[in-house]
Motif scaffolding. Structure first.
Motif, mmCIF file in Angstrom:
data_model
loop_
_atom_site.group_PDB
_atom_site.id
_atom_site.type_symbol
_atom_site.label_atom_id
_atom_site.label_comp_id
_atom_site.label_asym_id
_atom_site.label_seq_id
_atom_site.Cartn_x
_atom_site.Cartn_y
_atom_site.Cartn_z
ATOM 1 N N MET A 141 0.848 -1.178 0.000
ATOM 2 C CA MET A 141 0.000 0.000 0.000
ATOM 3 C C MET A 141 0.890 1.236 0.000
ATOM 4 O O MET A 141 1.896 1.286 0.701
ATOM 5 N N ILE A 142 0.515 2.207 -0.790
ATOM 6 C CA ILE A 142 1.173 3.517 -0.812
ATOM 7 C C ILE A 142 0.121 4.522 -0.361
ATOM 8 O O ILE A 142 -0.970 4.592 -0.931
ATOM 9 N N VAL A 143 0.437 5.278 0.671
ATOM 10 C CA VAL A 143 -0.472 6.300 1.183
ATOM 11 C C VAL A 143 0.219 7.644 1.005
ATOM 12 O O VAL A 143 1.363 7.817 1.410
ATOM 13 N N GLN A 144 -0.481 8.575 0.391
ATOM 14 C CA GLN A 144 0.103 9.889 0.145
ATOM 15 C C GLN A 144 -0.812 10.962 0.726
ATOM 16 O O GLN A 144 -2.031 10.800 0.762
ATOM 17 N N PHE A 145 -0.207 12.045 1.172
ATOM 18 C CA PHE A 145 -0.962 13.160 1.732
ATOM 19 C C PHE A 145 -0.550 14.443 1.041
ATOM 20 O O PHE A 145 0.638 14.707 0.870
ATOM 21 N N MET A 146 -1.549 15.218 0.647
ATOM 22 C CA MET A 146 -1.298 16.515 0.012
ATOM 23 C C MET A 146 -1.968 17.598 0.851
ATOM 24 O O MET A 146 -3.098 17.428 1.305
ATOM 25 N N ARG A 147 -1.267 18.705 1.038
ATOM 26 C CA ARG A 147 -1.843 19.879 1.694
ATOM 27 C C ARG A 147 -1.837 21.002 0.665
ATOM 28 O O ARG A 147 -0.923 21.086 -0.154
ATOM 29 N N PHE A 148 -2.849 21.855 0.725
ATOM 30 C CA PHE A 148 -2.893 22.954 -0.231
ATOM 31 C C PHE A 148 -3.687 24.121 0.311
ATOM 32 O O PHE A 148 -4.431 23.997 1.288
ATOM 33 N N ALA A 149 -3.511 25.255 -0.341
ATOM 34 C CA ALA A 149 -4.279 26.470 -0.064
ATOM 35 C C ALA A 149 -4.656 27.071 -1.403
ATOM 36 O O ALA A 149 -3.885 26.997 -2.373
ATOM 37 N N PHE A 150 -5.829 27.648 -1.440
ATOM 38 C CA PHE A 150 -6.305 28.269 -2.672
ATOM 39 C C PHE A 150 -5.766 29.685 -2.811
ATOM 40 O O PHE A 150 -5.434 30.350 -1.825
ATOM 41 N N ARG A 151 -5.719 30.144 -4.040
ATOM 42 C CA ARG A 151 -5.318 31.530 -4.318
ATOM 43 C C ARG A 151 -6.383 32.484 -3.772
ATOM 44 O O ARG A 151 -7.566 32.165 -3.770
ATOM 45 N N GLU A 152 -5.951 33.638 -3.343
ATOM 46 C CA GLU A 152 -6.879 34.632 -2.807
ATOM 47 C C GLU A 152 -7.931 35.034 -3.833
ATOM 48 O O GLU A 152 -9.084 35.297 -3.482
ATOM 49 N N GLU A 153 -7.543 35.070 -5.102
ATOM 50 C CA GLU A 153 -8.474 35.511 -6.137
ATOM 51 C C GLU A 153 -9.471 34.431 -6.565
ATOM 52 O O GLU A 153 -10.417 34.719 -7.305
ATOM 53 N N SER A 154 -9.295 33.209 -6.108
ATOM 54 C CA SER A 154 -10.245 32.145 -6.437
ATOM 55 C C SER A 154 -11.539 32.382 -5.670
ATOM 56 O O SER A 154 -11.521 32.625 -4.465
ATOM 57 N N THR A 155 -12.644 32.308 -6.374
ATOM 58 C CA THR A 155 -13.949 32.525 -5.746
ATOM 59 C C THR A 155 -14.368 31.291 -4.953
ATOM 60 O O THR A 155 -13.810 30.204 -5.137
ATOM 61 N N GLU A 156 -15.362 31.447 -4.113
ATOM 62 C CA GLU A 156 -15.885 30.305 -3.357
ATOM 63 C C GLU A 156 -16.428 29.236 -4.309
ATOM 64 O O GLU A 156 -16.274 28.045 -4.059
ATOM 65 N N LYS A 157 -17.040 29.675 -5.403
ATOM 66 C CA LYS A 157 -17.560 28.736 -6.395
ATOM 67 C C LYS A 157 -16.413 27.949 -7.041
ATOM 68 O O LYS A 157 -16.519 26.739 -7.252
ATOM 69 N N GLN A 158 -15.317 28.624 -7.370
ATOM 70 C CA GLN A 158 -14.159 27.952 -7.973
ATOM 71 C C GLN A 158 -13.512 26.981 -6.990
ATOM 72 O O GLN A 158 -13.113 25.884 -7.370
ATOM 73 N N LYS A 159 -13.436 27.367 -5.726
ATOM 74 C CA LYS A 159 -12.879 26.480 -4.704
ATOM 75 C C LYS A 159 -13.755 25.238 -4.557
ATOM 76 O O LYS A 159 -13.237 24.118 -4.481
ATOM 77 N N ALA A 160 -15.064 25.449 -4.501
ATOM 78 C CA ALA A 160 -15.990 24.310 -4.374
ATOM 79 C C ALA A 160 -15.862 23.378 -5.573
ATOM 80 O O ALA A 160 -15.878 22.149 -5.429
ATOM 81 N N ARG A 161 -15.713 23.946 -6.760
ATOM 82 C CA ARG A 161 -15.549 23.126 -7.968
ATOM 83 C C ARG A 161 -14.241 22.333 -7.902
ATOM 84 O O ARG A 161 -14.209 21.146 -8.242
ATOM 85 N N ALA A 162 -13.160 22.978 -7.467
ATOM 86 C CA ALA A 162 -11.878 22.274 -7.354
ATOM 87 C C ALA A 162 -11.996 21.111 -6.367
ATOM 88 O O ALA A 162 -11.530 19.997 -6.655
ATOM 89 N N LEU A 163 -12.626 21.324 -5.234
ATOM 90 C CA LEU A 163 -12.805 20.252 -4.254
ATOM 91 C C LEU A 163 -13.675 19.128 -4.815
ATOM 92 O O LEU A 163 -13.412 17.954 -4.585
ATOM 93 N N GLU A 164 -14.702 19.497 -5.578
ATOM 94 C CA GLU A 164 -15.552 18.497 -6.235
ATOM 95 C C GLU A 164 -14.720 17.634 -7.189
ATOM 96 O O GLU A 164 -14.859 16.409 -7.236
#
Length: 133
Positions: free
Chosen positions: A1-24
């Motif tokens: 098994m390979i388990v990987q973890f990614m952490r990230f932050a969105f750009r300030e200019e990304s809208t809530e709708k764009q963030k929700a779409r990226a998470l989707e």
């Protein structure tokens, strides 16, 4: 098994709708056949580090990792997800595979994807802060 973890932050200019779409789209990628399990959501780590979200996933082996990296769902999602990252940390993988060269083999899969998909490389290099390991 390979388990990987990614952490990230969105750009300030990304809208809530764009963030929700990226998470989707990340959640959609997390459901491809090669992924054994996953979690996508808010990061409960130290806010001072600047990361707001995380994605962890498990893959059965190196073959599953390679299928994951080249899965059409993954490739399609990246074009919409990556432009919204201000910060990305592809964390250390954990494995129960005894192969001492597994880390180098995982890196080779990343390098192969960069070589095969120049657009993916462009998207990755456009992220202001990227860290591996």
């Amino acid at each position: 098994m390979i388990v990987q973890f990614m952490r990230f932050a969105f750009r300030e200019e990304s809208t809530e709708k764009q963030k929700a779409r990226a998470l989707e789209l990340i959640r959609r990628t997390a459901k491809v056949e090669s992924v054994a399990y996953s979690t996508v959501g808010r990061l409960l780590g130290d806010p001072a580090e600047g990361y707001t979200h995380g994605y962890s996933f498990g893959l059965a082996d190196l073959d599953a990792f390679e299928r994951y990296m080249y899965d059409p769902v993954h490739l399609a999602g990246d074009t919409e997800i990556l432009p919204h990252y201000a910060k990305l940390h592809v964390g250390v993988a954990v494995t129960d595979d005894p192969d001492p060269d597994l880390g180098a083999k995982i890196s080779a899969v990343y390098e192969g994807k960069l070589a095969r998909y120049p657009e993916w490389e462009r998207l990755m290099t456009a992220i202001p802060e990227v860290r591996f390991g």
